[in-house]
Design a protein around this motif. Structure first.
Motif, PDB file in Angstrom:
ATOM      1  N   ARG A 137      76.126  42.833  71.481  1.00  0.00           N
ATOM      2  CA  ARG A 137      77.010  42.078  71.559  1.00  0.00           C
ATOM      3  C   ARG A 137      77.119  40.323  70.472  1.00  0.00           C
ATOM      4  N   LYS A 138      78.187  39.959  69.514  1.00  0.00           N
ATOM      5  CA  LYS A 138      77.498  39.274  68.181  1.00  0.00           C
ATOM      6  C   LYS A 138      77.930  38.169  68.876  1.00  0.00           C
ATOM      7  N   VAL A 139      76.812  37.649  67.898  1.00  0.00           N
ATOM      8  CA  VAL A 139      75.882  36.493  67.361  1.00  0.00           C
ATOM      9  C   VAL A 139      77.208  35.484  66.794  1.00  0.00           C
ATOM     10  N   ASN A 140      77.539  34.259  67.161  1.00  0.00           N
ATOM     11  CA  ASN A 140      78.763  33.830  66.762  1.00  0.00           C
ATOM     12  C   ASN A 140      78.029  32.762  66.118  1.00  0.00           C
ATOM     13  N   LEU A 141      77.840  32.921  64.607  1.00  0.00           N
ATOM     14  CA  LEU A 141      77.854  31.691  63.911  1.00  0.00           C
ATOM     15  C   LEU A 141      78.692  30.857  63.432  1.00  0.00           C
ATOM     16  N   VAL A 142      78.271  29.135  62.692  1.00  0.00           N
ATOM     17  CA  VAL A 142      79.215  28.253  63.049  1.00  0.00           C
ATOM     18  C   VAL A 142      79.578  29.090  61.497  1.00  0.00           C
ATOM     19  N   GLU A 143      78.295  29.572  59.962  1.00  0.00           N
ATOM     20  CA  GLU A 143      78.904  29.718  59.169  1.00  0.00           C
ATOM     21  C   GLU A 143      77.774  31.249  58.301  1.00  0.00           C
ATOM     22  N   PRO A 144      78.330  32.301  59.385  1.00  0.00           N
ATOM     23  CA  PRO A 144      77.294  33.564  58.300  1.00  0.00           C
ATOM     24  C   PRO A 144      77.468  33.424  57.008  1.00  0.00           C
ATOM     25  N   PRO A 145      76.449  33.624  56.755  1.00  0.00           N
ATOM     26  CA  PRO A 145      75.671  33.713  56.078  1.00  0.00           C
ATOM     27  C   PRO A 145      75.750  34.981  54.570  1.00  0.00           C
ATOM     28  N   ILE A 146      76.226  35.027  53.705  1.00  0.00           N
ATOM     29  CA  ILE A 146      76.208  36.169  53.178  1.00  0.00           C
ATOM     30  C   ILE A 146      74.773  37.015  52.571  1.00  0.00           C
ATOM     31  N   CYS A 147      73.889  38.347  52.492  1.00  0.00           N
ATOM     32  CA  CYS A 147      73.047  38.600  52.480  1.00  0.00           C
ATOM     33  C   CYS A 147      72.650  37.833  50.644  1.00  0.00           C
ATOM     34  N   ALA A 148      71.916  37.529  50.974  1.00  0.00           N
ATOM     35  CA  ALA A 148      71.105  37.848  49.054  1.00  0.00           C
ATOM     36  C   ALA A 148      70.693  38.904  48.457  1.00  0.00           C
ATOM     37  N   HIS A 149      70.030  39.819  49.326  1.00  0.00           N
ATOM     38  CA  HIS A 149      70.373  41.508  48.599  1.00  0.00           C
ATOM     39  C   HIS A 149      71.621  42.026  48.172  1.00  0.00           C
ATOM     40  N   CYS A 150      72.294  41.724  49.120  1.00  0.00           N
ATOM     41  CA  CYS A 150      73.348  43.188  48.586  1.00  0.00           C
ATOM     42  C   CYS A 150      74.799  42.707  48.836  1.00  0.00           C
ATOM     43  N   GLY A 151      75.000  40.958  49.531  1.00  0.00           N
ATOM     44  CA  GLY A 151      76.397  40.262  49.647  1.00  0.00           C
ATOM     45  C   GLY A 151      77.267  40.431  50.049  1.00  0.00           C
ATOM     46  N   ALA A 152      76.481  40.969  51.441  1.00  0.00           N
ATOM     47  CA  ALA A 152      77.072  41.750  52.514  1.00  0.00           C
ATOM     48  C   ALA A 152      77.080  40.378  53.704  1.00  0.00           C
ATOM     49  N   LEU A 153      78.703  40.155  54.226  1.00  0.00           N
ATOM     50  CA  LEU A 153      78.507  39.126  55.166  1.00  0.00           C
ATOM     51  C   LEU A 153      77.639  39.156  56.144  1.00  0.00           C
ATOM     52  N   LEU A 154      76.833  38.300  57.247  1.00  0.00           N
ATOM     53  CA  LEU A 154      76.458  38.936  57.907  1.00  0.00           C
ATOM     54  C   LEU A 154      76.605  38.493  59.431  1.00  0.00           C
TER      55      LEU A 154
END
Length: 333
Positions: free
Chosen positions: A162-179
């Motif tokens: 199940r997807k975790v619904n976030l108000v503002e999905p952050p960006i990974c500080a290491h690889c730059g991927a959208l979390l």
């Protein structure tokens, strides 16, 4: 008293319980300001009751609240259970011990959801298994009788994806991927101390597996509620619920338990099962009561306008002064 919500027009549930309103299962009241609301079960908005007989009803609800069990509280709002009714008290009530049955209620709801998936899957799988077993001459007996375990495992997989619904999905500080997190990704998260937030969680990136971001507020609650629900899926028995409830009580309540877990900075997966379940309970209670406080503030603004317009009756004003003189809990806000 009206029977539908003034905001969404949905039917108000319940019969009002101790309020005598004839409607409502969740009742909110402010003894100090003389306010009484019925909370809509659909949109969760607070419906202010008419002034004419409100004050007498508040006294009745307040008496019931003194006999009720405290479920959770902030500085401004307390959620209590009286019989089958939820009472939301504005003000700071005395501490009452948290009740194990409150958490058992949540876990019963989870078990019911689980059965909605497991029973149909098991029935279908058994039907197919029996047919295959007959065709194979009875050599698949062990497989058939283990199908319910396969169905149970499939349910756990569904919860984990199940997807975790976030108000503002952050960006990974290491690889730059959208979390884009799923519940199963949260098992490696850590609750950590945060001076400027009630709760903070360090989450790992599902792509590079490094610790990627710190979430606070509603995003932290969302991550923990879904992640812990996944981790605790197979540990929802009544006995475990009672053990976990005792953990919350011994810690001094939800907020203190969360702070204690944060000090240790362990991953959710590494917590003891009863402590992990206790943390889920604590996070649920904290999130719910904070949402109630936000709803109360919105309702209070409307009530100020409504009562300021309608309350020109000298007898009502005198009754309000009498209630305040009884030493009710005046909110700090």
């Amino acid at each position: 008293m009206y029977t539908t919500c003034a905001f969404c027009n949905a039917k108000l549930d319940g019969d009002g319980g101790p309020s005598g309103l004839g409607v409502g299962r969740r009742i909110a009241f402010d003894e100090w300001r003389g306010r009484l609301w019925v909370i809509c079960p659909k949109c969760a908005r607070w419906n202010l009751t008419p002034l004419d007989d409100r004050l007498e009803r508040i006294e009745t609800v307040a008496r019931a609240a003194r006999e009720a069990k405290l479920l959770a509280a902030t500085e401004q709002v307390a959620l209590l259970r009286w019989q089958v009714y939820d009472l939301v008290r504005v003000g700071k009530p005395p501490r009452i011990e948290l009740a194990p049955w409150r958490y058992g209620e949540r876990l019963r709801a989870r078990r019911q959801e689980r059965l909605k998936y497991v029973i149909p899957l098991t029935v279908a799988a058994v039907g197919l298994g029996v047919a295959a077993n007959v065709a194979a001459g009875g050599s698949l007996g062990v497989f058939v009788w283990n199908l319910h375990r396969l169905a149970d495992g499939l349910y756990v997989t569904i919860v984990g994806n199940r997807k975790v619904n976030l108000v503002e999905p952050p960006i990974c500080a290491h690889c730059g991927a959208l979390l884009e997190l799923r519940a199963k990704h949260v098992q490696h998260a850590r609750v950590v101390p945060e001076a400027h937030a009630d709760i903070a969680v360090v989450v790992s990136c599902p792509h590079c597996h490094h610790e990627a971001a710190v979430l606070t507020g509603s995003d932290a609650h969302a991550v923990l509620r879904q992640g812990l629900s996944y981790l605790n899926t197979s540990r929802a028995g009544r006995r475990r619920a009672e053990e976990a409830a005792r953990v919350v009580d011994l810690a001094g309540g939800p907020d203190r338990l969360i702070r204690d877990v944060a000090k240790r900075e362990l991953t959710l997966r590494s917590l003891r099962p009863e402590r992990r379940l206790a943390l889920e309970m604590a996070v649920d209670e904290q999130a719910e009561v904070q949402e109630l406080e936000r709803e109360w503030r919105d309702a209070e603004e409307l009530a100020d306008i409504a009562d300021g317009t309608l309350s020109s009756n000298a007898q009502i004003e005198e009754e309000l002064r009498r209630l305040k003189g009884r030493g009710g809990n005046q909110p700090n806000g």
